[in-house]
Scaffold this active site. Structure first.
Site, PDB file in Angstrom:
ATOM      1  N   CYS A  39      -1.176   3.274  -6.517  1.00 53.47           N
ATOM      2  CA  CYS A  39      -2.075   2.917  -5.326  1.00 53.47           C
ATOM      3  C   CYS A  39      -2.378   1.585  -5.878  1.00 53.47           C
ATOM      4  CB  CYS A  39      -3.460   3.698  -5.465  1.00 53.47           C
ATOM      5  SG  CYS A  39      -4.599   2.780  -4.494  1.00 53.47           S
TER       6      CYS A  39
ATOM      7  N   CYS B 206       0.833  -1.192   0.021  1.00 50.72           N
ATOM      8  CA  CYS B 206       0.073  -0.076  -0.150  1.00 50.72           C
ATOM      9  C   CYS B 206       0.998   1.292   0.133  1.00 50.72           C
ATOM     10  CB  CYS B 206      -1.014  -0.218   1.149  1.00 50.72           C
ATOM     11  SG  CYS B 206      -2.003   1.409   1.396  1.00 50.72           S
TER      12      CYS B 206
HETATM   13  N1  DGL Z   1      -4.108   0.507  -1.806  1.00 52.07           N
HETATM   14  C1  DGL Z   1      -3.624   1.669  -1.214  1.00 52.07           C
HETATM   15  C2  DGL Z   1      -2.614   2.233  -1.648  1.00 52.07           C
HETATM   16  O1  DGL Z   1      -1.737   1.738  -2.506  1.00 52.07           O
HETATM   17  C3  DGL Z   1      -4.591   2.838  -0.856  1.00 52.07           C
HETATM   18  C4  DGL Z   1      -6.289   2.892  -0.799  1.00 52.07           C
HETATM   19  C5  DGL Z   1      -6.876   3.609   0.340  1.00 52.07           C
HETATM   20  O2  DGL Z   1      -7.189   4.687   0.013  1.00 52.07           O
HETATM   21  O3  DGL Z   1      -6.895   3.166   1.297  1.00 52.07           O
HETATM   22  O4  DGL Z   1      -2.099   3.506  -1.546  1.00 52.07           O
END
Ligand code: DGL
Length: 262
Positions: A189, A74
């Site tokens: 993301c 993430c």
């Molecule tokens: N999957 C997350 C990232 O790579 C973010 C998603 C969220 O906003 O929680 O930043």
């Protein structure tokens, strides 16, 4: 040591885009997937509060699962809490996810690169530092989408997501100035690669959509000893949700990734 799992962490389902690559490269490993759905979406959180939450969560996760390595799959989490996690748990190896600005700067021909991320990731000093260190010769457009992570969550569960809404979120990535157009969009993301085909279809012109999942998996592979023995049975892989038992669509999604919801 040998049966310790690899722990893959995200705010939601985005980390699955990294898990699927990691599984290919580490078929002998057991995986525990953790979604902090109680904190989702991370994109709008204040930095200090999010950092504290993530460091606290890992205290329990490391104790409960004793992982061989953790992949923070993430960008929003790692750019704010990566250093704090390493400081708080010096015995653990954390493989992070950060916007793939360096490879984008190396590959662009037009010199125009866009970074499609959450609002949190585009605000981070970490992201600004990456641009300064690796892409100072490029024009970098930062696009922090407040809605795309939610749309991706819906999309992978088979819920309708309108083309117009997606086009409005990715539109600012496409910049044309002085005869030069954006030619690379960094998917910064981990939720977004799930929608790459939709992005491709709705893009005003073709670009390279850069997904760092395989590079993250390769980094994790390089840090773990290889085991020559048989494949690890996928039935043992777990998905855990901080918000408790998830709904049917989520359980079905996890099962389709070979993850048992714990
Ligand atoms: N999957 C997350 C990232 O790579 C973010 C998603 C969220 O906003 O929680 O930043």
């Amino acid at each position: 040591m040998d049966d310790q799992p690899v722990l893959v962490f995200d705010s939601g389902i985005g980390g699955l885009t990294v898990l699927r690559e990691a599984r290919v490269l580490m078929p002998e490993r057991r995986f525990v997937y953790v979604a902090d759905d109680a904190g989702f979406p991370y994109g709008g959180w204040a930095e200090d509060a999010l950092r504290d939450r993530i460091v606290d969560l890992f205290d329990g996760l490391l104790r409960d699962h004793d992982p061989a390595l953790c992949i923070v799959a993430c960008n929003t989490a790692f750019t704010v809490a990566g250093a704090a996690l390493r400081a708080a748990y010096p015995g653990m190896t954390f493989v992070g996810t950060v916007p793939a600005i360096k490879p984008a700067a190396e590959r662009t021909r037009s010199g125009r690169v866009s970074v499609l991320a959450t609002p949190g990731t585009v605000r981070r000093d970490y992201t600004r530092d990456l641009i300064q260190s690796y892409a100072s010769q490029c024009h970098v457009t930062l696009v922090g989408s407040p809605r795309l992570a939610r749309m991706a969550e819906a999309y992978v569960r088979g819920l309708p997501v309108s083309d117009e809404a997606v086009a409005a979120e990715i539109g600012p990535c496409f910049v044309e100035e002085d005869g030069a157009r954006t030619d690379i969009v960094v998917l910064a993301c981990t939720h977004y690669p799930f929608m790459a085909n939709v992005f491709r279809r709705l893009a005003p012109w073709p670009v390279d959509w850069l997904d760092p999942a395989e590079a993250i998996a390769r980094r994790a592979r390089s840090l773990l000893p290889r085991r020559a023995d048989a494949l690890h049975p996928e039935e043992d892989d777990l998905a855990l949700f901080t918000g408790g038992r998830p709904d049917f669509a989520t359980r079905r999604l996890m099962n389709s990734f070979g993850l048992k919801v714990g």
